[in-house]
Design an enzyme around this catalytic site. Structure first.
Site, PDB file in Angstrom:
ATOM      1  N   ASP A  97     -10.157  -3.672  -4.856  1.00 41.77           N
ATOM      2  CA  ASP A  97      -9.233  -2.727  -4.241  1.00 41.77           C
ATOM      3  C   ASP A  97      -9.235  -1.437  -5.044  1.00 41.77           C
ATOM      4  O   ASP A  97      -9.015  -1.463  -6.260  1.00 41.77           O
ATOM      5  CB  ASP A  97      -7.823  -3.324  -4.215  1.00 41.77           C
ATOM      6  CG  ASP A  97      -6.804  -2.447  -3.506  1.00 41.77           C
ATOM      7  OD1 ASP A  97      -7.146  -1.330  -3.084  1.00 41.77           O
ATOM      8  OD2 ASP A  97      -5.650  -2.895  -3.376  1.00 41.77           O
ATOM      9  N   HIS A 151      -8.154  -5.153  -0.633  1.00 43.34           N
ATOM     10  CA  HIS A 151      -6.923  -4.463  -0.278  1.00 43.34           C
ATOM     11  C   HIS A 151      -6.360  -5.042   1.021  1.00 43.34           C
ATOM     12  O   HIS A 151      -7.089  -5.313   1.958  1.00 43.34           O
ATOM     13  CB  HIS A 151      -7.209  -2.963  -0.090  1.00 43.34           C
ATOM     14  CG  HIS A 151      -5.991  -2.146   0.205  1.00 43.34           C
ATOM     15  ND1 HIS A 151      -5.074  -1.832  -0.754  1.00 43.34           N
ATOM     16  CD2 HIS A 151      -5.550  -1.597   1.365  1.00 43.34           C
ATOM     17  CE1 HIS A 151      -4.115  -1.105  -0.210  1.00 43.34           C
ATOM     18  NE2 HIS A 151      -4.372  -0.955   1.072  1.00 43.34           N
ATOM     19  N   SER A 183       0.837  -1.197   0.000  1.00 47.30           N
ATOM     20  CA  SER A 183       0.000   0.000   0.000  1.00 47.30           C
ATOM     21  C   SER A 183       0.879   1.257   0.000  1.00 47.30           C
ATOM     22  O   SER A 183       1.668   1.452  -0.926  1.00 47.30           O
ATOM     23  CB  SER A 183      -0.967  -0.037   1.186  1.00 47.30           C
ATOM     24  OG  SER A 183      -1.993   0.920   1.053  1.00 47.30           O
TER      25      SER A 183
END
Length: 393
Positions: free
Chosen positions: A287, A317, A190
């Site tokens: 996501d 995610h 991320s």
């Protein structure tokens, strides 16, 4: 005796009816949780997301998942853990966590940058400890995870400068760690995926240290307002990342608009990505960051960087953080670890054309296991919360 037999028969019938009703209730619950406007979810993904979004267990984006159903034991006893402080710019010391194998080495080095939207309260070394530990164990590498400074107190470029300085520290201290400076990988998830590939750019622009590979797990690659279907479709936050959090991250980490287009914040818009190390980019179907991660992987290829791209279907995610619970998470972790080991052994092979590999949800016996575990988790959740958990808020 006849009365006793009749009593046992009645008890058996009542028990059978009760079990049958419970199976119907559990099946109905799982079916409802699987059904979303964005598509039908695999059972395991559905129950995990339901647990997170309804606060039914301590299982959310900020917390290491409990072993409700664990497919992997804890870290290997051959891995040593050490928490330290390392110096960065401005006479500041930041926390860092190191996992390293026992033995003489030298061992490959992985710099791991944790996710968490660049902001306080969204991610730290503890929330990502299971990934850090697993990477060390699976790759037989020294994994160094710096706790870079966070917004809003520390804006861009503090996080990336801390992360680059941590890499330099690793090289300077490699001998004492039994580390091999010829085999260094940067890795992150991320926001940490953003940092990892930015650090790769910084090593190129600042003449080192040399990197062997980069592994980017569902990375954020742009702070700009660009048309991205996945950001529009999965922006509610149900899939563990919302548009509102992304805006908060941008306002906190890059408060001035000129920062949004800087190649060290938005590598998707970098004019030159040539000379970067081979990359593995992993994305998730459900996501908001999916499209920008895949576009970045294709851009790397266009600039002459060897790249593999994998999209895992049926997951959200952050899914690799849940590898202890989800088979797709274990598969993603295995792919990342295998890529690092192949890089360390100079065995990476790439095709000339850019390819996006779509990884299907578990099939065959793995699917049966996932379904069974999903129903077991659902029964646990129903037992905790009662019939009202059917209603999604």
């Amino acid at each position: 005796m006849m009365r006793l037999r009749a009593a046992f028969k009645n008890i058996f019938l009542i028990s059978s009816v009760f079990v049958a009703l419970m199976l119907v209730v559990i099946s109905a619950a799982v079916f409802l949780w699987q059904t979303t406007e964005e598509g039908r979810l695999p059972a395991k993904t559905a129950v995990v997301l339901h647990a997170i979004n309804n606060n039914l267990v301590d299982l959310d984006i900020n917390i290491t998942p409990p072993r409700i159903v664990s497919g992997e034991k804890g870290g290997s006893p051959t891995i040593l853990k050490e928490d330290i402080f390392m110096p960065v710019q401005g006479d500041v010391q930041i926390p860092a966590r190191i996992y390293r194998p026992r033995g003489e080495g030298p061992f490959p080095i992985v710099m791991y940058y944790h996710g968490g939207a660049f902001m306080e309260g969204f991610g730290n070394l503890d929330t990502h400890d299971n990934i850090i530990r697993s990477v060390a164990s699976r790759t037989n590498s020294i994994v160094i995870a710096p706790s870079y400074r966070l917004a809003p107190e520390h804006i861009f470029p503090s996080a990336v400068e801390d992360s680059y300085t941590a890499l330099q520290w690793a090289v300077s201290n490699a001998d004492s760690l039994n580390g091999d400076i010829e085999k260094i990988t940067v890795m992150g998830d991320s926001a940490g995926g953003n940092i990892a590939t930015v650090v790769a750019q910084m090593t190129r622009d600042r003449n080192g240290p040399e990197l062997l590979s980069q592994v980017l797990l569902y990375p954020l690659t742009t702070f700009q307002e660009v048309p991205l279907a996945s950001r529009d479709i999965y922006d509610s936050g149900y899939y563990l990342l919302s548009r509102s959090v992304m805006y908060r991250a941008r306002d906190a980490y890059t408060p001035e608009e000129w920062m949004w287009s800087h190649p060290y914040t938005s590598p998707l818009h970098s004019e030159d990505l040539s000379g970067l190390p081979p990359a593995l980019v992993i994305t998730a179907e459900f996501d908001p960051l999916r499209d920008e991660g895949e576009q970045y992987a294709e851009l790397l290829h266009d600039h002459g960087v060897s790249v593999r791209t994998s999209r895992y279907r049926g997951v959200m995610h952050g899914f690799i953080s849940f590898y202890e619970v989800m088979q797709s998470g274990r598969n993603g972790m295995h792919e990342a670890a295998s890529f690092i080991k192949q890089a360390n052994q100079d065995q990476l092979v790439f095709t000339d054309e850019y390819q996006l590999q779509v990884r299907q949800p578990p099939q065959g016996m793995e699917r049966v296991r996932e379904q069974t575990e999903a129903f077991a988790i659902a029964a646990y959740l129903l037992g905790r919360s009662g019939a009202d958990i059917f209603i999604n808020e």
